[in-house]
Structure formats: structure tokens, C-alpha cells
Design a protein around this motif. Sequence first.
Motif, PDB file in Angstrom:
ATOM      1  N   ASN A  12     -34.917 -27.295 -10.082  1.00  0.00           N
ATOM      2  CA  ASN A  12     -33.911 -27.464  -9.030  1.00  0.00           C
ATOM      3  C   ASN A  12     -34.175 -26.518  -7.857  1.00  0.00           C
ATOM      4  OD1 ASN A  12     -32.617 -29.449 -10.492  1.00  0.00           O
ATOM      5  ND2 ASN A  12     -31.137 -28.042 -11.406  1.00  0.00           N
ATOM      6  N   ILE A  13     -34.565 -25.306  -8.156  1.00  0.00           N
ATOM      7  CA  ILE A  13     -34.871 -24.344  -7.083  1.00  0.00           C
ATOM      8  C   ILE A  13     -36.114 -24.781  -6.326  1.00  0.00           C
ATOM      9  CG2 ILE A  13     -35.602 -21.961  -6.637  1.00  0.00           C
ATOM     10  CD1 ILE A  13     -33.837 -21.137  -9.044  1.00  0.00           C
ATOM     11  N   LEU A  14     -37.141 -25.241  -7.061  1.00  0.00           N
ATOM     12  CA  LEU A  14     -38.388 -25.653  -6.420  1.00  0.00           C
ATOM     13  C   LEU A  14     -38.189 -26.836  -5.477  1.00  0.00           C
ATOM     14  CD1 LEU A  14     -40.931 -25.353  -9.383  1.00  0.00           C
ATOM     15  CD2 LEU A  14     -40.677 -23.827  -7.423  1.00  0.00           C
ATOM     16  N   LYS A  15     -37.288 -27.716  -5.799  1.00  0.00           N
ATOM     17  CA  LYS A  15     -37.022 -28.874  -4.944  1.00  0.00           C
ATOM     18  C   LYS A  15     -36.469 -28.465  -3.587  1.00  0.00           C
ATOM     19  CE  LYS A  15     -36.110 -32.028  -8.754  1.00  0.00           C
ATOM     20  NZ  LYS A  15     -35.085 -32.770  -9.499  1.00  0.00           N
ATOM     21  N   GLU A  16     -35.796 -27.327  -3.543  1.00  0.00           N
ATOM     22  CA  GLU A  16     -35.164 -26.884  -2.296  1.00  0.00           C
ATOM     23  C   GLU A  16     -36.064 -25.966  -1.459  1.00  0.00           C
ATOM     24  OE1 GLU A  16     -31.536 -25.015  -3.454  1.00  0.00           O
ATOM     25  OE2 GLU A  16     -30.835 -26.760  -4.566  1.00  0.00           O
ATOM     26  N   LEU A  17     -37.169 -25.497  -2.020  1.00  0.00           N
ATOM     27  CA  LEU A  17     -38.027 -24.552  -1.303  1.00  0.00           C
ATOM     28  C   LEU A  17     -38.955 -25.247  -0.312  1.00  0.00           C
ATOM     29  CD1 LEU A  17     -39.148 -22.056  -4.095  1.00  0.00           C
ATOM     30  CD2 LEU A  17     -37.554 -21.632  -2.242  1.00  0.00           C
ATOM     31  N   PRO A  18     -39.242 -24.591   0.824  1.00  0.00           N
ATOM     32  CA  PRO A  18     -40.238 -25.115   1.763  1.00  0.00           C
ATOM     33  C   PRO A  18     -41.647 -24.947   1.176  1.00  0.00           C
ATOM     34  CG  PRO A  18     -39.348 -23.039   2.561  1.00  0.00           C
ATOM     35  CD  PRO A  18     -38.580 -23.401   1.344  1.00  0.00           C
ATOM     36  N   PRO A  19     -42.639 -25.683   1.680  1.00  0.00           N
ATOM     37  CA  PRO A  19     -43.997 -25.660   1.114  1.00  0.00           C
ATOM     38  C   PRO A  19     -44.645 -24.277   1.068  1.00  0.00           C
ATOM     39  CG  PRO A  19     -43.772 -27.480   2.653  1.00  0.00           C
ATOM     40  CD  PRO A  19     -42.508 -26.668   2.737  1.00  0.00           C
ATOM     41  N   ASP A  20     -44.430 -23.438   2.095  1.00  0.00           N
ATOM     42  CA  ASP A  20     -45.073 -22.115   2.074  1.00  0.00           C
ATOM     43  C   ASP A  20     -44.504 -21.231   0.961  1.00  0.00           C
ATOM     44  OD1 ASP A  20     -42.664 -22.087   3.526  1.00  0.00           O
ATOM     45  OD2 ASP A  20     -43.205 -20.214   4.526  1.00  0.00           O
ATOM     46  N   LYS A  21     -43.243 -21.419   0.645  1.00  0.00           N
ATOM     47  CA  LYS A  21     -42.638 -20.665  -0.457  1.00  0.00           C
ATOM     48  C   LYS A  21     -43.134 -21.188  -1.808  1.00  0.00           C
ATOM     49  CE  LYS A  21     -39.938 -17.964   1.908  1.00  0.00           C
ATOM     50  NZ  LYS A  21     -39.949 -16.524   1.854  1.00  0.00           N
ATOM     51  N   LEU A  22     -43.438 -22.477  -1.882  1.00  0.00           N
ATOM     52  CA  LEU A  22     -43.961 -23.041  -3.125  1.00  0.00           C
ATOM     53  C   LEU A  22     -45.308 -22.422  -3.477  1.00  0.00           C
ATOM     54  CD1 LEU A  22     -43.056 -26.826  -2.780  1.00  0.00           C
ATOM     55  CD2 LEU A  22     -42.066 -25.162  -4.357  1.00  0.00           C
ATOM     56  N   ASP A  23     -46.133 -22.160  -2.459  1.00  0.00           N
ATOM     57  CA  ASP A  23     -47.426 -21.515  -2.698  1.00  0.00           C
ATOM     58  C   ASP A  23     -47.226 -20.123  -3.297  1.00  0.00           C
ATOM     59  OD1 ASP A  23     -48.817 -23.700  -1.750  1.00  0.00           O
ATOM     60  OD2 ASP A  23     -48.968 -22.908   0.299  1.00  0.00           O
ATOM     61  N   GLU A  24     -46.224 -19.411  -2.809  1.00  0.00           N
ATOM     62  CA  GLU A  24     -45.932 -18.081  -3.346  1.00  0.00           C
ATOM     63  C   GLU A  24     -45.483 -18.172  -4.799  1.00  0.00           C
ATOM     64  OE1 GLU A  24     -43.526 -15.413  -0.992  1.00  0.00           O
ATOM     65  OE2 GLU A  24     -44.101 -16.493   0.832  1.00  0.00           O
ATOM     66  N   VAL A  25     -44.691 -19.176  -5.115  1.00  0.00           N
ATOM     67  CA  VAL A  25     -44.227 -19.362  -6.495  1.00  0.00           C
ATOM     68  C   VAL A  25     -45.414 -19.641  -7.409  1.00  0.00           C
ATOM     69  CG1 VAL A  25     -42.852 -20.813  -8.019  1.00  0.00           C
ATOM     70  CG2 VAL A  25     -41.930 -20.124  -5.810  1.00  0.00           C
ATOM     71  N   VAL A  26     -46.350 -20.473  -6.959  1.00  0.00           N
ATOM     72  CA  VAL A  26     -47.535 -20.795  -7.750  1.00  0.00           C
ATOM     73  C   VAL A  26     -48.378 -19.535  -7.966  1.00  0.00           C
ATOM     74  CG1 VAL A  26     -49.715 -22.082  -7.762  1.00  0.00           C
ATOM     75  CG2 VAL A  26     -47.593 -23.206  -7.074  1.00  0.00           C
ATOM     76  N   ASP A  27     -48.566 -18.759  -6.917  1.00  0.00           N
ATOM     77  CA  ASP A  27     -49.333 -17.517  -7.042  1.00  0.00           C
ATOM     78  C   ASP A  27     -48.680 -16.568  -8.045  1.00  0.00           C
ATOM     79  OD1 ASP A  27     -51.169 -18.418  -5.213  1.00  0.00           O
ATOM     80  OD2 ASP A  27     -50.278 -17.322  -3.523  1.00  0.00           O
ATOM     81  N   PHE A  28     -47.372 -16.452  -7.961  1.00  0.00           N
ATOM     82  CA  PHE A  28     -46.657 -15.558  -8.871  1.00  0.00           C
ATOM     83  C   PHE A  28     -46.743 -16.060 -10.312  1.00  0.00           C
ATOM     84  CE2 PHE A  28     -42.698 -14.040 -10.925  1.00  0.00           C
ATOM     85  CZ  PHE A  28     -42.989 -12.685 -10.894  1.00  0.00           C
ATOM     86  N   ALA A  29     -46.644 -17.358 -10.509  1.00  0.00           N
ATOM     87  CA  ALA A  29     -46.743 -17.933 -11.855  1.00  0.00           C
ATOM     88  C   ALA A  29     -48.135 -17.677 -12.441  1.00  0.00           C
ATOM     89  CB  ALA A  29     -46.435 -19.418 -11.822  1.00  0.00           C
ATOM     90  N   GLU A  30     -49.180 -17.804 -11.620  1.00  0.00           N
ATOM     91  CA  GLU A  30     -50.534 -17.533 -12.089  1.00  0.00           C
ATOM     92  C   GLU A  30     -50.700 -16.056 -12.428  1.00  0.00           C
ATOM     93  OE1 GLU A  30     -53.048 -19.082  -9.037  1.00  0.00           O
ATOM     94  OE2 GLU A  30     -52.830 -21.146  -9.742  1.00  0.00           O
ATOM     95  N   TYR A  31     -50.103 -15.197 -11.631  1.00  0.00           N
ATOM     96  CA  TYR A  31     -50.142 -13.759 -11.907  1.00  0.00           C
ATOM     97  C   TYR A  31     -49.476 -13.457 -13.250  1.00  0.00           C
ATOM     98  CZ  TYR A  31     -48.459  -8.963 -11.847  1.00  0.00           C
ATOM     99  OH  TYR A  31     -48.148  -7.683 -12.199  1.00  0.00           O
ATOM    100  N   LEU A  32     -48.299 -14.033 -13.491  1.00  0.00           N
ATOM    101  CA  LEU A  32     -47.609 -13.805 -14.755  1.00  0.00           C
ATOM    102  C   LEU A  32     -48.406 -14.317 -15.945  1.00  0.00           C
ATOM    103  CD1 LEU A  32     -43.884 -14.613 -13.896  1.00  0.00           C
ATOM    104  CD2 LEU A  32     -44.913 -12.385 -14.287  1.00  0.00           C
ATOM    105  N   LYS A  33     -49.101 -15.407 -15.744  1.00  0.00           N
ATOM    106  CA  LYS A  33     -49.899 -15.981 -16.822  1.00  0.00           C
ATOM    107  C   LYS A  33     -51.039 -15.047 -17.206  1.00  0.00           C
ATOM    108  CE  LYS A  33     -52.476 -20.157 -17.954  1.00  0.00           C
ATOM    109  NZ  LYS A  33     -52.956 -21.437 -17.450  1.00  0.00           N
ATOM    110  N   THR A  34     -51.680 -14.414 -16.241  1.00  0.00           N
ATOM    111  CA  THR A  34     -52.793 -13.504 -16.526  1.00  0.00           C
ATOM    112  C   THR A  34     -52.303 -12.141 -17.008  1.00  0.00           C
ATOM    113  OG1 THR A  34     -52.881 -12.721 -14.238  1.00  0.00           O
ATOM    114  CG2 THR A  34     -54.282 -14.594 -14.826  1.00  0.00           C
TER     115      THR A  34
END
Length: 78
Positions: A12-34
Motif C-alpha cells: 500500500n505504501i509503495l503504490k503511493e510513492l513516486p518513482p524516485d522514492k521507489l528506487d530508494e526503497v529497492v536500494d534499501f531492501a537490497e542493503y538489508l538483504k546483504t
Amino acid sequence: MLAQTAQQRILNILKELPPDKLDEVVDFAEYLKTKEIPVKAKKKPHHVTIPTFHLGRIEKGAFERGALYGEYLDRKLD
């Protein structure tokens, strides 16, 4: 069940975010995974204790200047 509600909240949060913020979320998720570290590696090493019973009893004043050097330093520094 709890994971599904968390996933739904994130979606639900991701649906409301602009595209540049989505890139930050992806980067953060990859960081957490590593960042995942095995539980065993997180433990602190045990402190090593060295037995000192072999040192015996140290007399009071044993490390004072006079006890260590006697009059030697007085003669050298004069």
C-alpha cells in the motif's frame, strides 16, 4: 499471517510513492538483504582470563622508585 499484513502494508505504501522514492526503497531492501549475518557470528568472543596465582604476593611499595633503583638514579642524575 503477520507477514502477510506487513507485506500488504508495504505494498500500500509503495503504490503511493513516486518513482524516485521507489528506487530508494529497492536500494534499501537490497542493503538489508546483504546485511543478514548468521546468529553464531553475532556472538562476542569470550574474554581470556590469565591466572596470576603464580606471581605470588607483591609487597607494598615494591614498585616505588627507591625499591626498584635504590640510589642508582640519584647518582646518575646528579
